[in-house]
Design a protein around this motif. Sequence first.
Motif, PDB file in Angstrom:
ATOM      1  N   GLY A 270       0.770  -1.231   0.000  1.00 20.77           N
ATOM      2  CA  GLY A 270       0.000   0.000   0.000  1.00 20.77           C
ATOM      3  C   GLY A 270       0.801   1.280   0.000  1.00 20.77           C
ATOM      4  N   GLY A 271       2.103   1.197   0.280  1.00 17.21           N
ATOM      5  CA  GLY A 271       2.941   2.390   0.283  1.00 17.21           C
ATOM      6  C   GLY A 271       3.389   2.780  -1.111  1.00 17.21           C
ATOM      7  N   ALA A 272       4.215   3.826  -1.182  1.00 15.49           N
ATOM      8  CA  ALA A 272       4.655   4.352  -2.471  1.00 15.49           C
ATOM      9  C   ALA A 272       5.447   3.331  -3.284  1.00 15.49           C
ATOM     10  CB  ALA A 272       5.500   5.606  -2.250  1.00 15.49           C
ATOM     11  N   SER A 273       6.383   2.628  -2.638  1.00 13.95           N
ATOM     12  CA  SER A 273       7.203   1.661  -3.369  1.00 13.95           C
ATOM     13  C   SER A 273       6.378   0.468  -3.829  1.00 13.95           C
ATOM     14  CB  SER A 273       8.374   1.190  -2.508  1.00 13.95           C
ATOM     15  OG  SER A 273       7.912   0.600  -1.306  1.00 13.95           O
ATOM     16  N   ASP A 274       5.437   0.047  -2.999  1.00 13.78           N
ATOM     17  CA  ASP A 274       4.562  -1.071  -3.359  1.00 13.78           C
ATOM     18  C   ASP A 274       3.662  -0.693  -4.528  1.00 13.78           C
ATOM     19  OD1 ASP A 274       3.367  -3.780  -2.533  1.00 13.78           O
ATOM     20  OD2 ASP A 274       1.603  -2.478  -2.533  1.00 13.78           O
ATOM     21  N   THR A 275       3.115   0.507  -4.486  1.00 17.45           N
ATOM     22  CA  THR A 275       2.270   0.987  -5.583  1.00 17.45           C
ATOM     23  C   THR A 275       3.049   1.020  -6.886  1.00 17.45           C
ATOM     24  OG1 THR A 275       0.928   2.336  -4.085  1.00 17.45           O
ATOM     25  CG2 THR A 275       0.891   2.937  -6.416  1.00 17.45           C
ATOM     26  N   LEU A 276       4.274   1.545  -6.843  1.00 17.25           N
ATOM     27  CA  LEU A 276       5.114   1.606  -8.039  1.00 17.25           C
ATOM     28  C   LEU A 276       5.412   0.208  -8.564  1.00 17.25           C
ATOM     29  CD1 LEU A 276       6.955   3.076 -10.049  1.00 17.25           C
ATOM     30  CD2 LEU A 276       8.763   2.966  -8.318  1.00 17.25           C
ATOM     31  N   ALA A 277       5.776  -0.709  -7.662  1.00 15.37           N
ATOM     32  CA  ALA A 277       6.109  -2.069  -8.073  1.00 15.37           C
ATOM     33  C   ALA A 277       4.942  -2.724  -8.814  1.00 15.37           C
ATOM     34  CB  ALA A 277       6.497  -2.900  -6.855  1.00 15.37           C
ATOM     35  N   ARG A 278       3.752  -2.509  -8.328  1.00 17.90           N
ATOM     36  CA  ARG A 278       2.583  -3.144  -8.944  1.00 17.90           C
ATOM     37  C   ARG A 278       2.212  -2.470 -10.264  1.00 17.90           C
ATOM     38  NH1 ARG A 278       1.012  -6.856  -5.224  1.00 17.90           N
ATOM     39  NH2 ARG A 278       1.885  -6.474  -3.145  1.00 17.90           N
ATOM     40  N   GLN A 279       2.485  -1.176 -10.378  1.00 17.08           N
ATOM     41  CA  GLN A 279       2.285  -0.504 -11.669  1.00 17.08           C
ATOM     42  C   GLN A 279       3.244  -1.061 -12.723  1.00 17.08           C
ATOM     43  OE1 GLN A 279       2.907   3.488 -10.245  1.00 17.08           O
ATOM     44  NE2 GLN A 279       0.712   3.928 -10.074  1.00 17.08           N
ATOM     45  N   VAL A 280       4.486  -1.271 -12.336  1.00 21.60           N
ATOM     46  CA  VAL A 280       5.486  -1.824 -13.251  1.00 21.60           C
ATOM     47  C   VAL A 280       5.150  -3.267 -13.604  1.00 21.60           C
ATOM     48  CG1 VAL A 280       7.905  -2.533 -13.416  1.00 21.60           C
ATOM     49  CG2 VAL A 280       7.324  -0.268 -12.521  1.00 21.60           C
ATOM     50  N   ALA A 281       4.707  -4.032 -12.604  1.00 25.89           N
ATOM     51  CA  ALA A 281       4.413  -5.455 -12.815  1.00 25.89           C
ATOM     52  C   ALA A 281       3.317  -5.670 -13.858  1.00 25.89           C
ATOM     53  CB  ALA A 281       4.018  -6.107 -11.493  1.00 25.89           C
ATOM     54  N   GLN A 282       2.403  -4.745 -13.973  1.00 26.92           N
ATOM     55  CA  GLN A 282       1.325  -4.877 -14.950  1.00 26.92           C
ATOM     56  C   GLN A 282       1.864  -4.986 -16.373  1.00 26.92           C
ATOM     57  OE1 GLN A 282      -1.585  -1.751 -14.622  1.00 26.92           O
ATOM     58  NE2 GLN A 282      -1.636  -1.863 -12.386  1.00 26.92           N
ATOM     59  N   HIS A 283       2.978  -4.324 -16.645  1.00 29.19           N
ATOM     60  CA  HIS A 283       3.508  -4.246 -18.006  1.00 29.19           C
ATOM     61  C   HIS A 283       4.711  -5.155 -18.242  1.00 29.19           C
ATOM     62  CE1 HIS A 283       0.933  -0.726 -18.640  1.00 29.19           C
ATOM     63  NE2 HIS A 283       1.314  -0.336 -17.427  1.00 29.19           N
ATOM     64  N   PHE A 284       5.210  -5.782 -17.189  1.00 30.86           N
ATOM     65  CA  PHE A 284       6.432  -6.585 -17.293  1.00 30.86           C
ATOM     66  C   PHE A 284       6.330  -7.707 -18.333  1.00 30.86           C
ATOM     67  CE2 PHE A 284       9.396  -9.893 -15.752  1.00 30.86           C
ATOM     68  CZ  PHE A 284      10.566  -9.162 -15.652  1.00 30.86           C
ATOM     69  N   PRO A 285       5.251  -8.501 -18.368  1.00 30.89           N
ATOM     70  CA  PRO A 285       5.207  -9.617 -19.325  1.00 30.89           C
ATOM     71  C   PRO A 285       5.372  -9.181 -20.778  1.00 30.89           C
ATOM     72  CG  PRO A 285       3.483  -9.856 -17.673  1.00 30.89           C
ATOM     73  CD  PRO A 285       4.061  -8.481 -17.498  1.00 30.89           C
ATOM     74  N   ARG A 286       4.917  -8.008 -21.103  1.00 29.23           N
ATOM     75  CA  ARG A 286       5.004  -7.490 -22.483  1.00 29.23           C
ATOM     76  C   ARG A 286       6.445  -7.362 -22.952  1.00 29.23           C
ATOM     77  NH1 ARG A 286       2.596  -1.488 -23.818  1.00 29.23           N
ATOM     78  NH2 ARG A 286       3.790  -1.045 -25.716  1.00 29.23           N
ATOM     79  N   PHE A 287       7.357  -7.105 -22.030  1.00 30.38           N
ATOM     80  CA  PHE A 287       8.764  -6.910 -22.383  1.00 30.38           C
ATOM     81  C   PHE A 287       9.638  -8.114 -22.023  1.00 30.38           C
ATOM     82  CE2 PHE A 287       6.945  -2.739 -21.972  1.00 30.38           C
ATOM     83  CZ  PHE A 287       7.575  -1.961 -22.930  1.00 30.38           C
ATOM     84  N   ALA A 288       9.093  -9.073 -21.282  1.00 36.10           N
ATOM     85  CA  ALA A 288       9.917 -10.108 -20.652  1.00 36.10           C
ATOM     86  C   ALA A 288       9.448 -11.521 -20.995  1.00 36.10           C
ATOM     87  CB  ALA A 288       9.929  -9.896 -19.142  1.00 36.10           C
ATOM     88  N   ASN A 289       9.345 -11.787 -22.265  1.00 35.28           N
ATOM     89  CA  ASN A 289       9.012 -13.146 -22.727  1.00 35.28           C
ATOM     90  C   ASN A 289       7.703 -13.668 -22.150  1.00 35.28           C
ATOM     91  OD1 ASN A 289      11.514 -13.138 -24.058  1.00 35.28           O
ATOM     92  ND2 ASN A 289      12.560 -14.054 -22.304  1.00 35.28           N
ATOM     93  N   GLY A 290       6.802 -12.763 -21.801  1.00 34.55           N
ATOM     94  CA  GLY A 290       5.517 -13.180 -21.261  1.00 34.55           C
ATOM     95  C   GLY A 290       5.541 -13.594 -19.803  1.00 34.55           C
ATOM     96  N   GLN A 291       6.691 -13.485 -19.159  1.00 35.61           N
ATOM     97  CA  GLN A 291       6.816 -13.901 -17.761  1.00 35.61           C
ATOM     98  C   GLN A 291       6.267 -12.834 -16.813  1.00 35.61           C
ATOM     99  OE1 GLN A 291       7.649 -16.887 -16.836  1.00 35.61           O
ATOM    100  NE2 GLN A 291       8.273 -17.585 -18.879  1.00 35.61           N
ATOM    101  N   ALA A 292       5.795 -13.270 -15.655  1.00 39.53           N
ATOM    102  CA  ALA A 292       5.210 -12.363 -14.669  1.00 39.53           C
ATOM    103  C   ALA A 292       6.278 -11.774 -13.757  1.00 39.53           C
ATOM    104  CB  ALA A 292       4.182 -13.103 -13.823  1.00 39.53           C
TER     105      ALA A 292
END
Length: 328
Positions: free
Chosen positions: A44-66
């Motif tokens: 719920g904090g700032a770093s957690d929010t950022l991490a989850r925003q980045v995680a949404q788009h990670f598979p698109r750039f990373a061989n489909g991996q989560a």
Amino acid sequence: MTGSILTRRALGTIGAGLLATPALAQRAAWPDRPVTLVVPFTPGGASDTLARQVAQHFPRFANGQALVVENRAGAGGLVGGAYVAGQRPDGNILLMADIGANAIGKELNPRLGYDPMTAFTPIIHLVNLPAVFFAHPSVPERTVADVIARARARPDAYTYASAGVGNGSHLFMALLCRRAGISMVHIPYRSGSEIVTSVMRNETQLGFPSLSSALQMLKEGAIRPIAMGNPGGSPAMPGVPPVSDTLAGFDIGVWYGVAAPAGMAPDLAQRINEIFAGIAALPEVRDAVFNSQAGNVVGGTREDFTRFLQKEYDTWTPVIREGGIRQE
């Protein structure tokens, strides 16, 4: 003779290609499984929010991996930092880097089991978040100069809240006091939201956390802004002057990045940098960071982040040492 030379050259070219193939294949293959990004703070904090925003788009750039976000909170980020520092540098476990875990942890806690400046492979500087210096509405002082003048006249005039000993919100105030030659009473809490609540209730008079943690209450008038921590201010708080108008060169803020355990192969580290840089460049990510946290995406190279970490260490180490700031 010519044919023989061409054959040798051709064989040499093929041989060189074969020698390069394993490294190139490994680089292209990463990741071949879900990757864990450790956030060294609670959900719920700032770093957690950022991490989850980045995680949404990670598979698109990373061989489909989560990208799996895992929270390992404690000791101002040092618990999560120590955990990642002890992992293999194979890219499967990464850290959401911050000032405590990746720059000053050993200064705050000499018993820390790792040196933040050598225990990690810096990957990328993701974002900067502005910090805001604010007060309870009953505080009569309206400017940084006013606050300094009163604190000089009465060293016990103010108490300020932080999110814990050695947290950025503590160090920002410690730096302000050091630069101005004043002292204030420090009351540590556990999060940015608790800083805001404390000042709203007038349990403490001042706070200096990330703008994102205080923005809503500032807009509602429950707390009053005095100054921004960075010279450029923030479009989210137009008209609020920077501390540097009073204390020249004052430039602070919250930041987050990505780091891996030390010893990572440069080729793999570069691959990971490029993936996160691709995510950071997305307009929707930049918009999300600003809209949710009033922050700016940074990006850049691994070398840029390495230099930034050294600068942070050099800035905050004398503040910590001269102020006798220690985590128990």
